[in-house]
Motif scaffolding. Structure first.
Motif, mmCIF file in Angstrom:
data_model
loop_
_atom_site.group_PDB
_atom_site.id
_atom_site.type_symbol
_atom_site.label_atom_id
_atom_site.label_comp_id
_atom_site.label_asym_id
_atom_site.label_seq_id
_atom_site.Cartn_x
_atom_site.Cartn_y
_atom_site.Cartn_z
ATOM 1 N N THR A 259 0.764 -1.163 0.156
ATOM 2 C CA THR A 259 0.008 -0.045 0.088
ATOM 3 C C THR A 259 0.845 1.288 -0.174
ATOM 4 O OG1 THR A 259 0.087 0.206 2.425
ATOM 5 C CG2 THR A 259 -1.620 -1.224 1.477
ATOM 6 N N ALA A 264 -0.686 -4.477 3.449
ATOM 7 C CA ALA A 264 -1.812 -4.849 3.737
ATOM 8 C C ALA A 264 -1.704 -6.406 3.972
ATOM 9 C CB ALA A 264 -2.797 -4.334 2.900
ATOM 10 N N GLU A 324 -3.617 -3.543 7.778
ATOM 11 C CA GLU A 324 -2.584 -2.691 7.219
ATOM 12 C C GLU A 324 -1.393 -2.258 8.251
ATOM 13 O OE1 GLU A 324 -1.816 1.217 4.347
ATOM 14 O OE2 GLU A 324 -3.532 1.253 5.459
#
Length: 454
Positions: A259, A264, A324
């Motif tokens: 990300t 993630a 995340e």
């Protein structure tokens, strides 16, 4: 073998028998009307011809059947099922009744003829003795002929049965060796024909199953290719993951997706297991990777919008936990889509807590809303565990579930080891608990350790 050919033995019998009956009628009438023999003599002749013709017709039918079996053994036969079932018991009963009738009629005529002869010649001792010898000789002759014919029929029929057995066993031997390229010739309308039909159905089903298994192997390889080969290397983290499918393919899924702010880690579970859930899992994976990067809730919203259009009305859905990890500070933020919360084990306090939140499963409704939770920073040494319910819902032979308490106890027991060892040993503990019972659901486990130093 087509139906007209299957009917050839029966037609052969009636053709031969019909010709013999015609010859008997002509001969009897000549004796009675032309030579003026007593009625008993033409009757005896007619009965003898009927009996002989009966056995002659059966021999012809069995010979015709043997020819068809030989053609079938060479592969010169079609494999159509019989349109009419004629059990062996009916054939045996028919032959036995006809034989009994012929023997009874012939012996009766012999007796009647000799009594008539004794009456005409007078009842002295010599005549009675001659009559006795005549009756005995005729009876012995008739029984000898009938016994010979019956033994010959038994030999012919046993030969045909042996050929039928041979046709069946040769094909079944090929099937046992995995060779499904031939079918059993349907060369009779009796039980052997029925067995051949069912054997061919079994062979076709096995062929279909082998093709399906081949397709499943391809699907299994494709699905394994969708899972990450190795966990990502993230400073300050130690990550291990594994998925075990109860079929060749399954509906569980885990992934590591880069990300803008970190990495993630996704764990998902499609309702059910097998090909259908595997296809839905592949679609969810594709949508998740295609979705624009944003915070976890925004990304899940986009995935749900696309997925719902494909599964609306099917009752299918996907539960998913989206975590995340922010590389800047190793804190985490997450969003839930109907999945079980992530577990965090703190070895210092020796306690568990959950990363919970709200959110419907993906695909349930098109306009579902999701919420980003966090960020939350975990203490050094903490273990973060993501899993699917196939672990704690697995049952042993007594029907007892593994449960979340045993799952947490296993995490605590192996918490000091590497994450890869934790994953392996927790799954081994699950195998030991389940024993010989098959798994009813897919299993996925991801373990993340937050190290003391980045």
């Amino acid at each position: 073998m087509s139906q007209p050919r299957l009917a050839q033995p029966r037609r052969q019998f009636w053709l031969d028998y019909g010709l013999v009956i015609l010859a008997g009628i002509v001969s009897s009438n000549i004796l009675y009307w032309w030579f003026h023999f007593p009625f008993v003599s033409p009757a005896q002749l007619m009965t003898g011809i009927l009996a002989s013709g009966f056995f002659f017709g059966l021999e012809g039918a069995l010979s015709r059947q043997r020819t068809l079996l030989s053609q079938a053994a060479l592969g010169n036969a079609e494999y159509e099922p019989p349109t009419a079932f004629r059990p062996l018991t009916r054939s045996f009963t028919f032959v036995a009744i006809c034989t009994t009738i012929f023997v009874s009629v012939i012996l009766g005529l012999i007796w009647f003829n000799d009594v008539r002869w004794v009456t005409e010649m007078g009842g002295n001792d010599w005549v009675i003795d001659q009559a006795r010898q005549s009756v005995l000789l005729e009876i012995v002759f008739v029984l000898f002929v009938l016994l010979f014919e019956v033994m010959r029929l038994i030999h012919l029929y046993s030969t045909n049965l042996s050929m039928l057995f041979g046709l069946q066993t040769r094909i079944l031997e090929r099937v046992a060796k995995g060779r499904l390229d031939r079918s059993v010739p349907v060369a009779a309308s009796n039980e052997f024909g029925v067995i051949a039909v069912y054997t061919n159905s079994m062979i076709e089903a096995l062929q279909h199953r082998l093709k399906l298994m081949g397709a499943l192997r391809v699907a299994e390889q494709v699905q394994k290719g969708l899972l990450p080969d190795t966990p990502p290397v993230i400073p300050g983290l130690q990550i291990a993951a594994s998925s075990v499918y109860c079929d060749e393919t399954g509906g569980d899924y885990y992934d590591f997706i880069p990300t803008q702010n970190g990495t993630a880690i996704v764990v998902a579970d499609v309702a059910g297991h097998g090909i259908g859930p595997a296809l839905l899992m592949a679609a969810a994976r594709a949508f998740l990777r295609m979705a624009p990067c944003g915070d976890p809730a925004e990304r899940l919203g986009k995935v749900n919008e696309m997925l719902a259009q494909d599964v609306v009305g099917t009752g299918q859905f996907v539960t998913l936990f989206y975590l995340e990890i922010l590389h800047e500070n190793r804190c985490v933020r997450w969003a839930r889509a109907g999945h079980d919360p992530a577990l965090v084990y703190d070895p210092v306090s020796k306690s568990f807590y959950e990363l919970s939140g709200s959110g419907l499963p993906l695909g349930a409704i098109e306009d579902a809303k999701y919420k980003t939770e966090g960020p939350k920073c975990l203490p050094p040494g903490a273990l973060l565990v993501l899993a699917t319910d196939g672990i704690w819902e697995a049952r042993n032979e007594d029907g007892i579930m593994f449960g979340k308490d045993r799952f947490r106890d296993a995490i605590v027991e192996y918490s000091t080891e590497s994450t890869q060892d934790i994953v392996s040993k927790v799954l081994q503990a699950l195998d030991d608990f389940v024993g010989q019972e098959p798994y009813d659901d897919d299993i996925t486990l991801v373990v993340i350790r937050f190290l003391s130093e980045a």
